[in-house]
Design an enzyme around this catalytic site. Structure first.
Site, PDB file in Angstrom:
ATOM      1  N   ASN A   1       1.406   3.278  -2.517  1.00 55.37           N
ATOM      2  CA  ASN A   1       0.650   4.307  -3.253  1.00 55.37           C
ATOM      3  C   ASN A   1      -0.487   4.848  -2.401  1.00 55.37           C
ATOM      4  OD1 ASN A   1       1.494   4.719  -6.218  1.00 55.37           O
ATOM      5  ND2 ASN A   1       1.641   2.503  -5.953  1.00 55.37           N
TER       6      ASN A   1
ATOM      7  N   GLY B   1       0.786  -1.230   0.000  1.00 51.67           N
ATOM      8  CA  GLY B   1       0.000   0.000   0.000  1.00 51.67           C
ATOM      9  C   GLY B   1       0.815   1.275   0.000  1.00 51.67           C
TER      10      GLY B   1
ATOM     11  N   GLU C   1       5.370   6.369  -9.671  1.00 55.05           N
ATOM     12  CA  GLU C   1       3.954   6.094  -9.385  1.00 55.05           C
ATOM     13  C   GLU C   1       3.455   6.989  -8.262  1.00 55.05           C
ATOM     14  OE1 GLU C   1       2.696   2.021  -8.767  1.00 55.05           O
ATOM     15  OE2 GLU C   1       4.346   1.270  -9.973  1.00 55.05           O
TER      16      GLU C   1
ATOM     17  N   LEU D   1     -10.163  -8.771  -9.964  1.00 55.34           N
ATOM     18  CA  LEU D   1     -10.932  -8.074 -11.004  1.00 55.34           C
ATOM     19  C   LEU D   1     -12.108  -7.348 -10.347  1.00 55.34           C
ATOM     20  CD1 LEU D   1     -10.948  -7.790 -14.125  1.00 55.34           C
ATOM     21  CD2 LEU D   1     -12.632  -9.643 -14.173  1.00 55.34           C
TER      22      LEU D   1
ATOM     23  N   HIS E   1      -0.987   1.193 -13.045  1.00 52.46           N
ATOM     24  CA  HIS E   1      -0.296   0.010 -13.572  1.00 52.46           C
ATOM     25  C   HIS E   1       1.188   0.386 -13.703  1.00 52.46           C
ATOM     26  CE1 HIS E   1       0.072  -3.747 -15.781  1.00 52.46           C
ATOM     27  NE2 HIS E   1       0.814  -3.099 -16.675  1.00 52.46           N
TER      28      HIS E   1
ATOM     29  N   ASP F   1      -6.708  -3.795 -17.248  1.00 47.62           N
ATOM     30  CA  ASP F   1      -5.781  -2.829 -17.868  1.00 47.62           C
ATOM     31  C   ASP F   1      -6.200  -2.301 -19.238  1.00 47.62           C
ATOM     32  OD1 ASP F   1      -4.140  -3.334 -15.646  1.00 47.62           O
ATOM     33  OD2 ASP F   1      -3.096  -4.966 -16.683  1.00 47.62           O
TER      34      ASP F   1
ATOM     35  N   ASN G   1      -7.111   3.061 -11.881  1.00 49.46           N
ATOM     36  CA  ASN G   1      -6.114   2.058 -11.488  1.00 49.46           C
ATOM     37  C   ASN G   1      -4.737   2.577 -11.864  1.00 49.46           C
ATOM     38  OD1 ASN G   1      -5.034  -0.523 -10.684  1.00 49.46           O
ATOM     39  ND2 ASN G   1      -4.795  -1.012 -12.849  1.00 49.46           N
TER      40      ASN G   1
END
Ligand code: GRF
Length: 289
Positions: free
Chosen positions: A86, A84, A253, A166, A183, A224, A181
């Site tokens: 981010n 976690g 990120e 998902l 990636h 994605d 999201n």
């Protein structure tokens, strides 16, 4: 929610001012084409994307939200499965006068003891487990119940930050253009089912690609494939290991996600008429990237 139409005359492209600090690739005219110009002078490169002539419709995009809506502090639900980092950066951006005009009101995880969940508990953020592990499936929340809980909390945006499950179609439908999201590679390459964690960075190195970097995209029913909102370029070094590349990408990120979350909380996202989302510059509201 109010919606206003943005006319082409309101879109300006900074011809002589390459942006070194943009959130995402900036659009600027380059020999009658639009080009991408990435943020760092080291990583800057250009890529032709489409003729300028075909980008001159009368109505180019819609901006959601009134001024009041833009000022309202937004409620965020963050979904994590792991450490976690981010999520922590987003939370830090929300507290103590940070750059994000929002609050994390809920943490959703499929791993109740993961680092992200621990951090949430120690910061007074409610933790919801979804989906529940199979052995506890008797009292598992259904996707509709998950949507109901998010609505009860008044959630404006759902932020996936290393959530490996998902997203159920019920949630995608309930929060259109409201789920993001991150990636750890440049999409649309290097994405899809099974491409997560270190596998992504191994695939980038194996491909010979000279650039990688995070992609933030809207979430649809697949892995994605949703519309790309922002990217940041990270140079791939000849003798990189997957771990070294992952570390440099993760550093980017953290910056990119906080900047993008700040933009969505201020309703600075516009949708170009062809469905591509752009971010309105905070410094110059006439610029989009
Ligand atoms: C990040 O690399 C993100 O891009 C991917 O999962 C990782 C999560 O890392 N989706 P963390 O849990 O935020 O540290």
């Amino acid at each position: 929610m109010a919606s206003r139409v943005l006319f082409s005359s309101q879109l300006t492209f900074p011809a002589n001012r390459p942006r070194e600090t943009s959130i995402a690739p900036s659009l600027r005219p380059y020999r009658n084409v639009l080009s991408f110009s990435f943020r760092s002078s080291v990583d800057r490169f250009a890529m032709r994307i489409r003729p300028l002539a075909s980008f001159a419709p009368t109505v180019v995009a819609e901006v959601d939200g009134s001024r009041d809506e833009a000022r309202r502090r937004k409620k965020l639900a963050v979904f994590v499965s792991g450490g976690g980092s981010n999520f922590k950066k987003i939370h830090e951006g929300c507290i103590g006068g940070g750059s994000v005009n929002g609050d994390v009101v809920l943490l959703v995880t499929n791993k109740k003891d993961c680092g992200g969940a621990e951090y949430a508990r120690s910061n007074g953020i409610p933790v919801l487990v979804f989906p529940k592990p199979q052995r506890e499936s008797s009292d598992a929340l259904s996707p509709t119940e998950l949507v109901d809980v998010l609505r009860e909390y008044g959630v404006d945006f759902v932020l996936l930050a290393g959530y490996l499950k998902l997203i159920p179609v019920e949630l995608v439908k309930a929060f259109p253009k409201r789920i993001l999201n991150i990636h750890p590679a440049l999409l649309p390459a290097f994405g899809g089912k099974g491409l997560y964690g270190m596998r992504v960075h191994k695939a980038v190195l194996a491909s010979g690609a000279r650039y990688s970097g995070p992609t933030i995209h809207f979430v649809d029913e697949e892995y994605d494939t949703g519309r790309i909102l922002a990217q940041s370029a990270v140079r791939v070094i000849a003798n990189d290991t997957p771990e070294e590349l992952a570390k440099r990408v993760l550093h980017e990120e953290h910056k990119l996600y906080v900047e993008v979350v700040a933009a969505i909380c201020e309703e600075r996202i516009i949708w170009r008429e062809d469905g591509v989302p752009l971010i309105q510059s905070k410094d110059n509201p006439d610029e989009y990237y």
